[in-house]
Design an enzyme around this catalytic site. Structure first.
Site, PDB file in Angstrom:
ATOM      1  N   TYR A 138      -6.084  -9.876  40.586  1.00 46.98           N
ATOM      2  CA  TYR A 138      -6.861  -8.874  39.812  1.00 46.98           C
ATOM      3  C   TYR A 138      -8.343  -8.749  40.314  1.00 46.98           C
ATOM      4  O   TYR A 138      -8.754  -7.741  39.924  1.00 46.98           O
ATOM      5  CB  TYR A 138      -6.672  -9.381  38.133  1.00 46.98           C
ATOM      6  CG  TYR A 138      -5.375  -9.220  37.801  1.00 46.98           C
ATOM      7  CD1 TYR A 138      -4.308  -8.679  38.601  1.00 46.98           C
ATOM      8  CD2 TYR A 138      -5.244  -9.912  36.484  1.00 46.98           C
ATOM      9  CE1 TYR A 138      -2.989  -8.920  37.786  1.00 46.98           C
ATOM     10  CE2 TYR A 138      -3.902  -9.948  35.901  1.00 46.98           C
ATOM     11  CZ  TYR A 138      -2.876  -9.487  36.507  1.00 46.98           C
ATOM     12  OH  TYR A 138      -1.637  -9.509  35.962  1.00 46.98           O
ATOM     13  N   LYS A 175       4.057 -19.337  44.587  1.00 46.48           N
ATOM     14  CA  LYS A 175       5.147 -18.773  45.673  1.00 46.48           C
ATOM     15  C   LYS A 175       4.637 -19.185  47.051  1.00 46.48           C
ATOM     16  O   LYS A 175       4.426 -18.452  47.793  1.00 46.48           O
ATOM     17  CB  LYS A 175       5.105 -17.476  45.451  1.00 46.48           C
ATOM     18  CG  LYS A 175       5.887 -16.547  44.125  1.00 46.48           C
ATOM     19  CD  LYS A 175       7.377 -16.851  44.278  1.00 46.48           C
ATOM     20  CE  LYS A 175       8.066 -15.910  45.083  1.00 46.48           C
ATOM     21  NZ  LYS A 175       9.597 -15.959  45.225  1.00 46.48           N
ATOM     22  N   ASP A 216       9.408 -17.429  40.556  1.00 43.02           N
ATOM     23  CA  ASP A 216      10.606 -16.721  39.963  1.00 43.02           C
ATOM     24  C   ASP A 216      11.637 -17.769  39.515  1.00 43.02           C
ATOM     25  O   ASP A 216      12.155 -17.400  38.323  1.00 43.02           O
ATOM     26  CB  ASP A 216      11.254 -16.284  41.120  1.00 43.02           C
ATOM     27  CG  ASP A 216      11.261 -17.008  42.531  1.00 43.02           C
ATOM     28  OD1 ASP A 216      10.658 -17.869  42.559  1.00 43.02           O
ATOM     29  OD2 ASP A 216      12.062 -16.557  43.478  1.00 43.02           O
ATOM     30  N   ASP A 262      -0.185 -14.225  33.519  1.00 47.93           N
ATOM     31  CA  ASP A 262      -0.042 -13.163  32.830  1.00 47.93           C
ATOM     32  C   ASP A 262       1.406 -12.687  32.382  1.00 47.93           C
ATOM     33  O   ASP A 262       1.798 -12.706  31.173  1.00 47.93           O
ATOM     34  CB  ASP A 262      -0.951 -11.950  33.458  1.00 47.93           C
ATOM     35  CG  ASP A 262      -0.841 -10.722  32.845  1.00 47.93           C
ATOM     36  OD1 ASP A 262      -0.505 -10.638  31.548  1.00 47.93           O
ATOM     37  OD2 ASP A 262      -1.438  -9.608  33.513  1.00 47.93           O
ATOM     38  N   ASP A 316       3.885 -13.859  28.839  1.00 48.15           N
ATOM     39  CA  ASP A 316       4.549 -12.719  28.025  1.00 48.15           C
ATOM     40  C   ASP A 316       6.056 -12.958  27.826  1.00 48.15           C
ATOM     41  O   ASP A 316       6.678 -12.975  26.711  1.00 48.15           O
ATOM     42  CB  ASP A 316       4.432 -11.365  28.733  1.00 48.15           C
ATOM     43  CG  ASP A 316       3.166 -10.679  28.167  1.00 48.15           C
ATOM     44  OD1 ASP A 316       2.306 -11.208  27.744  1.00 48.15           O
ATOM     45  OD2 ASP A 316       3.357  -9.171  27.953  1.00 48.15           O
TER      46      ASP A 316
END
Ligand code: NAD
Length: 371
Positions: A145, A196, A229, A253, A257
């Site tokens: 970001y 990852k 993942d 982020d 959620d």
């Protein structure tokens, strides 16, 4: 300037449902302040679309100053179609990302705790929800970001190319890892680091640095590593396995959620964004629900204010050393929900309360607990 014994809180509803839910968080804060004779000065300031209309800036100087002078910030939400219509330069100059970077709010704590009364509201089965109580610690001022270079360019052949850069330094990783381990020490003592590292160099560095922090200072705690993942899958398969998850800005982020749905709604999740502890013991702190401005329900009094009210509880706990009152707010919410109070998002189609009525229900339970 306020007297040092007066706690100053900048209150910023922002855009969309941010305004509606923050009004409820604010009243709960006022209620605790009144009942506990806590000298709190609430400073209401504009941000976002309203601020742009009034001052030509998304983040006016007055708002920035109020945030800087405050002991804590209660924030609602930003974004939505009206926000997107603001010219890009003005929008970017005052974006929430800029606020996070300028105040160095590097550690974002997102507790995810299931209330038994809301098992039915969750998209997951009760048997996988039982005992679920975790905190996702999201790095908030680094990663993709913020990385440079970024932008959209047109190549010589006319093709367009979008570029973002995912980068982390060891300092950025280590300081958020410390926050996660310190937090785990007050809980079940288990940290799961999520990255990852199989396909990303920054992910490999993430894993190595978190492991090094663990081995040097927190060897008594449990550290595991999980690919992002797989973590997404585990959050819906067996979410109760987690205690503290520490992860980067992007994965944090998305995964939070996803985890929110265990609680019944995105509207249930609070957060605390914390800066480093300064020499005088103060630290910048912004408290906000995890959700955004929800344009689909904005202005309809349909929003669930529990994320904002729980954010106030986090403020009391982390900024004002009032853990007992924070616990009481959480209990008031549980009591309200257990006695049937539901906003539309957790009502499963049955009768529901408006945003303000849910605030009333929590305030009434809390008043009884504080008396
Ligand atoms: P959102 O979080 O605003 O909403 C996602 C879905 O969840 C919507 O269906 C919404 O109605 C529902 N929802 C969210 N909060 C709720 C609540 N309190 N009660 C009941 N239902 C709730 O995400 P989005 O729709 O993808 O994004 C809308 C805007 O918000 C975008 O501009 C986005 O950039 C912005 N955003 C801001 C923040 C923030 O301010 N920190 C966070 C996320 C998204």
């Amino acid at each position: 300037m306020t007297r040092p014994d007066i706690r100053s809180v900048a209150v910023i509803g922002g855009d969309g449902i941010g305004l509606e839910v923050t009004a409820q968080g604010r009243r709960i804060l006022e209620l605790v302040a009144e009942k506990r004779s806590l000298p709190v000065k609430l400073v209401d300031v504009d941000y976002g679309v309203d601020a742009y209309k009034a001052h030509g800036e998304v983040l006016p100087d007055l708002t920035r100053r109020a945030m800087r002078d405050a002991d804590a910030i209660l924030f609602g939400a930003t974004g939505g179609p009206a926000f997107d219509a603001i010219p890009a330069q003005a929008r970017k100059a005052g974006s929430l990302l800029v606020v996070r970077r300028d105040f160095n709010l590097f550690a974002n704590l997102r507790p995810v705790k299931v209330m038994p009364a809301l098992y039915e509201a969750s998209s997951l089965k009760q048997r996988v929800l039982e005992g679920l109580d975790m905190v996702i610690v999201r790095e908030l001022v680094g990663g993709v970001y913020f990385g440079e270079p970024r932008g959209i360019e047109t190549l010589p052949d006319g093709e367009r190319r979008g570029v973002n850069t995912h980068a982390y330094t060891s300092t950025q990783i280590r300081r958020v890892a410390h926050v996660a381990f310190e937090l785990a020490r007050t809980r079940k003592g288990r940290v799961c680091s999520v990255a990852k590292e199989n396909v990303m160099e920054a992910g490999r560095l993430w894993r190595e640095e978190v492991q090094a922090v663990h081995d040097a200072d927190y060897a008594d705690l449990e550290l595991t590593h999980m690919l992002a993942d797989n973590c997404a899958m585990q959050l819906v398969r067996a979410p109760a396995q987690f205690d503290v998850i520490v992860t980067d800005n992007l994965f944090g982020d998305i995964l939070s959620d996803c985890a929110a749905m265990a609680t019944g709604s995105l509207g249930m999740l609070p957060s605390a964004s914390l800066g480093p502890v300064e020499d005088d013991g103060r630290r910048a702190a912004l408290y906000e629900p995890v959700h955004g401005s929800a344009p689909d329900i904005a202005g309809k009094e349909l929003a669930n204010p529990i994320g904002s009210i729980l954010s106030v509880a986090m403020m009391l706990r982390f900024s004002f050393g009032m853990g007992k009152e924070a616990d009481l707010i959480e209990r008031a919410i549980s009591d309200a929900v257990a006695s049937g109070a539901r906003t539309a998002d957790i009502a499963n189609g049955s009768r529901h309360l408006s945003t303000a009525e849910m605030g009333d229900a929590v305030a009434s339970k809390l008043t009884a607990l504080l008396n």
